[in-house]
Each structure stands twice: as structure tokens, then as C-alpha cells.
Enzyme design. Structure first.
Site, short mmCIF file in Angstrom:
data_model
loop_
_atom_site.label_atom_id
_atom_site.label_comp_id
_atom_site.label_asym_id
_atom_site.label_seq_id
_atom_site.Cartn_x
_atom_site.Cartn_y
_atom_site.Cartn_z
N HIS A 17 -94.09 30.68 -20.75
CA HIS A 17 -95.21 29.97 -21.40
C HIS A 17 -95.35 30.43 -22.86
O HIS A 17 -95.53 29.62 -23.76
CB HIS A 17 -96.54 30.29 -20.68
CG HIS A 17 -96.64 29.74 -19.28
ND1 HIS A 17 -97.03 30.50 -18.21
CD2 HIS A 17 -96.40 28.49 -18.79
CE1 HIS A 17 -97.05 29.75 -17.12
NE2 HIS A 17 -96.67 28.53 -17.43
N LYS A 41 -103.62 26.11 -8.04
CA LYS A 41 -102.74 25.94 -6.89
C LYS A 41 -103.12 26.92 -5.79
O LYS A 41 -103.87 27.87 -6.05
CB LYS A 41 -101.29 26.17 -7.32
CG LYS A 41 -100.82 25.10 -8.29
CD LYS A 41 -99.49 25.43 -8.92
CE LYS A 41 -99.14 24.37 -9.96
NZ LYS A 41 -98.10 24.77 -10.88
N ARG A 91 -87.94 23.22 -17.35
CA ARG A 91 -87.04 24.32 -17.01
C ARG A 91 -85.72 23.83 -16.43
O ARG A 91 -84.68 24.37 -16.70
CB ARG A 91 -87.70 25.25 -15.99
CG ARG A 91 -88.69 26.19 -16.61
CD ARG A 91 -89.60 26.74 -15.57
NE ARG A 91 -90.45 25.68 -15.03
CZ ARG A 91 -91.45 25.88 -14.21
NH1 ARG A 91 -91.73 27.10 -13.80
NH2 ARG A 91 -92.18 24.88 -13.78
N SER A 129 -94.98 30.94 -12.76
CA SER A 129 -96.15 31.75 -12.41
C SER A 129 -96.11 32.12 -10.92
O SER A 129 -96.52 33.21 -10.53
CB SER A 129 -97.44 30.99 -12.71
OG SER A 129 -97.55 30.78 -14.08
P1 ADP Z 1 -98.76 23.25 -14.13
O1 ADP Z 1 -99.48 23.58 -12.88
O2 ADP Z 1 -99.47 22.25 -14.99
O3 ADP Z 1 -97.31 22.91 -13.97
P2 ADP Z 1 -97.92 25.79 -15.19
O4 ADP Z 1 -98.79 26.86 -15.70
O5 ADP Z 1 -97.10 26.08 -13.99
O6 ADP Z 1 -98.90 24.57 -14.97
O7 ADP Z 1 -96.96 25.27 -16.34
C1 ADP Z 1 -97.48 24.75 -17.54
C2 ADP Z 1 -96.35 24.14 -18.33
O8 ADP Z 1 -95.45 25.19 -18.71
C3 ADP Z 1 -95.49 23.13 -17.56
O9 ADP Z 1 -95.07 22.12 -18.46
C4 ADP Z 1 -94.30 23.94 -17.11
O10 ADP Z 1 -93.16 23.13 -16.92
C5 ADP Z 1 -94.14 24.89 -18.29
N1 ADP Z 1 -93.48 26.12 -17.91
C6 ADP Z 1 -93.74 26.90 -16.85
N2 ADP Z 1 -92.91 27.97 -16.81
C7 ADP Z 1 -92.09 27.84 -17.89
C8 ADP Z 1 -90.98 28.60 -18.39
N3 ADP Z 1 -90.52 29.68 -17.75
N4 ADP Z 1 -90.37 28.18 -19.52
C9 ADP Z 1 -90.81 27.05 -20.14
N5 ADP Z 1 -91.83 26.28 -19.70
C10 ADP Z 1 -92.46 26.66 -18.59
#
Ligand code: ADP
Length: 173
Positions: A17, A41, A91, A129
Site C-alpha cells: 500500500h 472484511k 498485484r 493485508s
Molecule cells: P480492498 O478491500 O478495497 O481491496 P485493500 O486494503 O485490500 O482494500 O487494498 C486496497 C488497494 O490496494 C486495492 O486496490 C489493492 O489491490 C491494493 N493493494 C493491496 N495490496 C497491494 C500490494 N501489495 N501492492 C500493490 N497494491 C496493493
């Protein structure tokens, strides 16, 4: 002024992130990270307000990044902004189906909503996450997965310990 909005649940924020935030902050005049309360979630670790605090801690050095939480639809959140661009991270091909669908649904709900995808850095394509939550709860090593500033808070939370006071004190920028 170009504005990027980076929505997600960020529970907890990871190095993946942070990498997206850092790169977006180089491209856009302003980046607003938005912790979506309806994105929570199962097996949540932190509340959306705590996630705001954690993101505040890891983005302190960027003067064009702010963070807040929002309870509702992204299509409604963006109404207050003139030409917002939604940033999402990709990803792997497995992210694509879901992200593509969400971008189209959001566009349907609010035609001014534009989504742009940033490809994850190869160092973080495996990182999510949920992986961090699972590893933290099993006592795994997290130092190469999450920013150093929030490592302690995550380890403490995973052990069911008392949350550091600073987590409830951070004022959203
Ligand atoms: P959501 O529940 O909206 O998917 P996340 O917190 O899991 O929320 O992810 C937020 C955004 O960050 C999403 O677009 C996800 O694809 C991106 N994201 C999550 N992990 C990574 C990572 N390791 N590298 C790049 N982008 C990521």
C-alpha cells in the site's frame, strides 16, 4: 490541482500500500487515502479509525498525502471533488476481474468516477493485508511486510494486547 483518491480497507496497511501511495504522490498534486468503512472484511484486526491512524503514521513524510475514513459508497465520497482519479493497485491477474468489475460498477453509479490502476512493485505482488493478519496472529516475522513505524502496533494487536495510546490520538491530516 490533480487529485488521486486511494480507497481500501488497509487492515493493516502494508509496504505494498505504502509503495502505491508513494508513487501516486509523485504523480498527483494531492493524494487522499480513504479507509472505506463498508470494506471491512471478516477477521478484521483494526477498526477503520485505527487504520486511519496507522496510515497517518506511515505517510507523515509526504506533505501532499492525507487520510480519512468514509462510511458509504465511493461514488458518493467523490461527489465533493472536482476531477478525482481513483487509484487501485493491481498485484496479479487474479485482482483484475474484481477490480475491473468494481471500476465499471462505480462508473455506472457516478459517471465522473475514473479509475486508474497502478501495477504493484514486484517486491510486493504476493503481499496482502490478509497475509499480514494471518502471519501476525501466528507470530510470524513481519518486518519485510509492513512499515517499521507500525510494526509494534500490529504485533501487539495480534497478541491481543492493549492498543498503543497513540493509535487513538492521531489526528487525521
Ligand atoms: P480492498 O478491500 O478495497 O481491496 P485493500 O486494503 O485490500 O482494500 O487494498 C486496497 C488497494 O490496494 C486495492 O486496490 C489493492 O489491490 C491494493 N493493494 C493491496 N495490496 C497491494 C500490494 N501489495 N501492492 C500493490 N497494491 C496493493
Amino acid at each position: 490541482m490533480s487529485l488521486a483518491i486511494y480507497p481500501g480497507s488497509f487492515d493493516p496497511p502494508t509496504l505494498g500500500h505504502l509503495d502505491i501511495i508513494r508513487r501516486a504522490a509523485l504523480i498527483f498534486d494531492e493524494v487522499k487515502v480513504c479507509v472505506m468503512k463498508n470494506g471491512a472484511k471478516s477477521g478484521a484486526m483494526f477498526t477503520p479509525e485505527e487504520c486511519v491512524c496507522l496510515i497517518g503514521k506511515i505517510t507523515e513524510r509526504f506533505n501532499n498525502v492525507t487520510v480519512s475514513a468514509f462510511d458509504g459508497l465511493l461514488a458518493d465520497y467523490i461527489e465533493d471533488f472536482e476531477k478525482p482519479v481513483i487509484i487501485r493497485g493491481l498485484r496479479a491477474i487474479t485482482d483484475f476481474d474484481y477490480e475491473f468489475q468494481m471500476a465499471l460498477v462505480n462508473k455506472k453509479l457516478n459517471s465522473k468516477l475514473e479509475t486508474m490502476f497502478m501495477v504493484a512493485d514486484t517486491r510486493y505482488t504476493y503481499l496482502s493485508s490478509s497475509v499480514v493478519r494471518a502471519l501476525a496472529r501466528s507470530g510470524g516475522k513481519l518486518s519485510c511486510l509492513v512499515p517499521a513505524e507500525i510494526l509494534d502496533a500490529i504485533c501487539r494487536e495480534a497478541r491481543g494486547g492493549v492498543k498503543p495510546e497513540s493509535l487513538s490520538q492521531h489526528q487525521a491530516k
